[in-house]
Design a protein around this motif. Sequence first.
Motif, PDB file in Angstrom:
ATOM      1  N   PHE A  93      -5.616-120.808  28.423  1.00  0.00           N
ATOM      2  CA  PHE A  93      -6.645-120.641  27.404  1.00  0.00           C
ATOM      3  C   PHE A  93      -6.434-119.341  26.622  1.00  0.00           C
ATOM      4  CE2 PHE A  93      -8.669-124.413  28.221  1.00  0.00           C
ATOM      5  CZ  PHE A  93      -9.972-124.505  27.746  1.00  0.00           C
ATOM      6  N   TRP A  94      -5.399-118.576  26.964  1.00  0.00           N
ATOM      7  CA  TRP A  94      -4.996-117.396  26.204  1.00  0.00           C
ATOM      8  C   TRP A  94      -3.553-117.577  25.742  1.00  0.00           C
ATOM      9  CZ3 TRP A  94      -8.492-117.021  30.135  1.00  0.00           C
ATOM     10  CH2 TRP A  94      -9.643-116.239  29.920  1.00  0.00           C
ATOM     11  N   LEU A  95      -3.228-116.986  24.615  1.00  0.00           N
ATOM     12  CA  LEU A  95      -1.919-117.189  23.994  1.00  0.00           C
ATOM     13  C   LEU A  95      -1.482-115.933  23.249  1.00  0.00           C
ATOM     14  CD1 LEU A  95       0.320-119.296  22.963  1.00  0.00           C
ATOM     15  CD2 LEU A  95      -1.182-119.584  20.972  1.00  0.00           C
ATOM     16  N   VAL A  96      -0.216-115.573  23.403  1.00  0.00           N
ATOM     17  CA  VAL A  96       0.382-114.497  22.607  1.00  0.00           C
ATOM     18  C   VAL A  96       0.908-115.103  21.308  1.00  0.00           C
ATOM     19  CG1 VAL A  96       2.188-112.734  22.493  1.00  0.00           C
ATOM     20  CG2 VAL A  96       0.985-113.154  24.653  1.00  0.00           C
ATOM     21  N   THR A  97       0.615-114.451  20.205  1.00  0.00           N
ATOM     22  CA  THR A  97       1.099-114.943  18.912  1.00  0.00           C
ATOM     23  C   THR A  97       1.720-113.804  18.112  1.00  0.00           C
ATOM     24  OG1 THR A  97      -0.891-114.472  17.591  1.00  0.00           O
ATOM     25  CG2 THR A  97      -0.862-116.546  18.846  1.00  0.00           C
ATOM     26  N   LYS A  98       2.497-114.196  17.117  1.00  0.00           N
ATOM     27  CA  LYS A  98       2.913-113.249  16.090  1.00  0.00           C
ATOM     28  C   LYS A  98       1.713-113.009  15.173  1.00  0.00           C
ATOM     29  CE  LYS A  98       7.702-114.917  16.054  1.00  0.00           C
ATOM     30  NZ  LYS A  98       8.772-115.532  15.234  1.00  0.00           N
ATOM     31  N   GLU A  99       1.831-112.046  14.307  1.00  0.00           N
ATOM     32  CA  GLU A  99       0.708-111.753  13.414  1.00  0.00           C
ATOM     33  C   GLU A  99       0.403-112.904  12.460  1.00  0.00           C
ATOM     34  OE1 GLU A  99       1.475-107.810  11.721  1.00  0.00           O
ATOM     35  OE2 GLU A  99      -0.039-107.081  13.154  1.00  0.00           O
ATOM     36  N   ASP A 100       1.387-113.797  12.234  1.00  0.00           N
ATOM     37  CA  ASP A 100       1.135-114.952  11.372  1.00  0.00           C
ATOM     38  C   ASP A 100       0.560-116.131  12.149  1.00  0.00           C
ATOM     39  OD1 ASP A 100       3.284-115.921  12.812  1.00  0.00           O
ATOM     40  OD2 ASP A 100       4.630-116.122  11.102  1.00  0.00           O
ATOM     41  N   HIS A 102       1.924-117.789  14.799  1.00  0.00           N
ATOM     42  CA  HIS A 102       2.869-118.623  15.540  1.00  0.00           C
ATOM     43  C   HIS A 102       2.953-118.159  16.996  1.00  0.00           C
ATOM     44  CE1 HIS A 102       4.134-120.025  11.565  1.00  0.00           C
ATOM     45  NE2 HIS A 102       4.683-121.051  12.199  1.00  0.00           N
ATOM     46  N   MET A 103       2.984-119.123  17.917  1.00  0.00           N
ATOM     47  CA  MET A 103       2.970-118.785  19.341  1.00  0.00           C
ATOM     48  C   MET A 103       4.240-118.030  19.737  1.00  0.00           C
ATOM     49  SD  MET A 103       3.977-122.192  21.517  1.00  0.00           S
ATOM     50  CE  MET A 103       5.612-122.956  21.347  1.00  0.00           C
ATOM     51  N   VAL A 104       4.096-117.218  20.789  1.00  0.00           N
ATOM     52  CA  VAL A 104       5.223-116.510  21.400  1.00  0.00           C
ATOM     53  C   VAL A 104       5.192-116.850  22.888  1.00  0.00           C
ATOM     54  CG1 VAL A 104       6.269-114.277  21.907  1.00  0.00           C
ATOM     55  CG2 VAL A 104       5.088-114.638  19.724  1.00  0.00           C
ATOM     56  N   THR A 105       6.299-117.354  23.422  1.00  0.00           N
ATOM     57  CA  THR A 105       6.380-117.694  24.839  1.00  0.00           C
ATOM     58  C   THR A 105       7.601-117.011  25.444  1.00  0.00           C
ATOM     59  OG1 THR A 105       7.802-119.658  24.643  1.00  0.00           O
ATOM     60  CG2 THR A 105       5.434-119.964  24.246  1.00  0.00           C
ATOM     61  N   GLU A 164      -6.364-103.151  21.320  1.00  0.00           N
ATOM     62  CA  GLU A 164      -5.876-102.477  22.526  1.00  0.00           C
ATOM     63  C   GLU A 164      -4.894-103.353  23.292  1.00  0.00           C
ATOM     64  OE1 GLU A 164      -7.438-100.361  26.687  1.00  0.00           O
ATOM     65  OE2 GLU A 164      -8.803-101.573  25.487  1.00  0.00           O
ATOM     66  N   VAL A 165      -5.261-104.601  23.557  1.00  0.00           N
ATOM     67  CA  VAL A 165      -4.370-105.471  24.318  1.00  0.00           C
ATOM     68  C   VAL A 165      -3.165-105.886  23.470  1.00  0.00           C
ATOM     69  CG1 VAL A 165      -5.569-107.651  23.753  1.00  0.00           C
ATOM     70  CG2 VAL A 165      -4.276-107.428  25.901  1.00  0.00           C
ATOM     71  N   ALA A 166      -3.349-105.998  22.180  1.00  0.00           N
ATOM     72  CA  ALA A 166      -2.222-106.328  21.295  1.00  0.00           C
ATOM     73  C   ALA A 166      -1.164-105.235  21.361  1.00  0.00           C
ATOM     74  CB  ALA A 166      -2.716-106.521  19.861  1.00  0.00           C
ATOM     75  N   GLN A 167      -1.604-103.991  21.304  1.00  0.00           N
ATOM     76  CA  GLN A 167      -0.678-102.863  21.399  1.00  0.00           C
ATOM     77  C   GLN A 167      -0.046-102.794  22.780  1.00  0.00           C
ATOM     78  OE1 GLN A 167       0.301-100.731  18.861  1.00  0.00           O
ATOM     79  NE2 GLN A 167       1.816-100.146  20.412  1.00  0.00           N
ATOM     80  N   TRP A 168      -0.817-103.108  23.806  1.00  0.00           N
ATOM     81  CA  TRP A 168      -0.331-103.086  25.186  1.00  0.00           C
ATOM     82  C   TRP A 168       0.827-104.070  25.363  1.00  0.00           C
ATOM     83  CZ3 TRP A 168       0.267-106.231  29.449  1.00  0.00           C
ATOM     84  CH2 TRP A 168       0.281-105.634  30.710  1.00  0.00           C
ATOM     85  N   PHE A 172       4.820-103.127  25.967  1.00  0.00           N
ATOM     86  CA  PHE A 172       5.547-103.582  27.154  1.00  0.00           C
ATOM     87  C   PHE A 172       6.824-104.329  26.763  1.00  0.00           C
ATOM     88  CE2 PHE A 172       6.324-107.035  30.272  1.00  0.00           C
ATOM     89  CZ  PHE A 172       6.827-106.237  31.297  1.00  0.00           C
ATOM     90  N   LEU A 173       6.728-105.164  25.761  1.00  0.00           N
ATOM     91  CA  LEU A 173       7.891-105.947  25.336  1.00  0.00           C
ATOM     92  C   LEU A 173       8.833-105.136  24.449  1.00  0.00           C
ATOM     93  CD1 LEU A 173       6.143-109.348  24.489  1.00  0.00           C
ATOM     94  CD2 LEU A 173       7.410-108.766  26.570  1.00  0.00           C
ATOM     95  N   ASN A 174       8.322-103.988  23.974  1.00  0.00           N
ATOM     96  CA  ASN A 174       9.086-103.183  23.017  1.00  0.00           C
ATOM     97  C   ASN A 174       9.504-104.045  21.838  1.00  0.00           C
ATOM     98  OD1 ASN A 174      10.278-100.850  22.009  1.00  0.00           O
ATOM     99  ND2 ASN A 174      12.246-101.253  23.021  1.00  0.00           N
ATOM    100  N   SER A 175       8.565-104.825  21.373  1.00  0.00           N
ATOM    101  CA  SER A 175       8.830-105.786  20.304  1.00  0.00           C
ATOM    102  C   SER A 175       7.508-106.060  19.587  1.00  0.00           C
ATOM    103  CB  SER A 175       9.427-107.073  20.893  1.00  0.00           C
ATOM    104  OG  SER A 175       9.803-107.964  19.884  1.00  0.00           O
ATOM    105  N   GLY A 176       7.515-107.074  18.755  1.00  0.00           N
ATOM    106  CA  GLY A 176       6.276-107.435  18.075  1.00  0.00           C
ATOM    107  C   GLY A 176       6.258-106.978  16.626  1.00  0.00           C
ATOM    108  N   PRO A 177       5.084-106.754  16.068  1.00  0.00           N
ATOM    109  CA  PRO A 177       3.765-106.692  16.706  1.00  0.00           C
ATOM    110  C   PRO A 177       3.231-108.074  17.094  1.00  0.00           C
ATOM    111  CG  PRO A 177       3.524-106.460  14.330  1.00  0.00           C
ATOM    112  CD  PRO A 177       5.002-106.500  14.610  1.00  0.00           C
TER     113      PRO A 177
END
Length: 338
Positions: A93-100, A102-105, A164-168, A172-177
């Motif tokens: 029920f939670w998902l990491v995405t790019k700022e646009d 799109h999902m990130v897995t 806060e969690v977005a930056q976290w 950690f991944l040294n990537s993103g945002p």
Amino acid sequence: MSGAQGALGLSLQAARPRWLWGAAAGLLLALGAVLGAWRWRRGAGRRRRFRLQRVGTVLKLYVYPVKSFRGLTVPQARVTLMGLQSGELRDRFWLVTKEDGHMVTARQEPRLVLISVGSEDGCLTLEAPEMKKVCVPVKLPRKNPVLNCRIFGLDIQGRDCGDEVAQWISTFLNSGPYRLVHFEPSMVPRKSKDIINLFRTTDEVAYPDCSPALIISEASMEDLNTRLEKKVKVENFRPNILVADCGAFEEDTWEDILIGDVELKGTVCCARCILTTVNPDTGVLDRKEPLETLKSYRLCDPSERHIYKSSPLFGKYFAVDKTGTIRVGDPVYKIIQE
């Protein structure tokens, strides 16, 4: 008859009904274990009789609150129409995405599998190597924006979990945002049928690939590991339910099954991708194993290539016909219509 004999006779007579009732109750329980496979249920406007055939035992249960993060091993789980739930944490029920949006897995960011999740005082907690624990409220402030997201080409919403969690995660991944979003009950889920046509129109998911539940057997894992130089873990395959006491790949044949008071309907086998080659302990993407070995003996029948293409099959997806609770140790029954 002496007084002592008479008293003994009376006590035996008094005890006999209790003994008979106890024996009868024991017999009924034993009979229920043998014949309890016969049940009735209402369907399509008529009563249908069916029997249950035991095919396995629940060995482990997994809930993955955040897609691609490390899962939780739980002793029991509530099974909803959209997947497993443990406390306030619902499966994917939670998902990491790019700022646009799109999902990130772990296909793109393998080290996502190193992030552990938990629940604490109404919050989702995240922990990772060399990072301080961060907490995200399960119930987010309404001021947090709702983002439009994309999963395998389909649109779905998610409420942003904050900076806060977005930056976290990005640190950690040294990537993103990157952003973290949460699916809320008022949002419209994705239709499983829009992903794989063999699902029913009523089958829905939030952020899982396509199905509310994935089942793998312990025997299937053991069979695969006999063929690999370096053994892999069940965590490579991220099932919700691991089943023991059945043959290798027997789960492929299950259609309607009962676990606890939960009824599940088998839909399609799980076509495997490069995510299975991510080491769950190191977060390193191998790109080859166990995928290459699976391709050597677990490709679909040619008649099913329109469904699975060239992907090997491992595990089976299930939809939910009846909600309820399942526990480690529960028998797994195949429902056989009579």
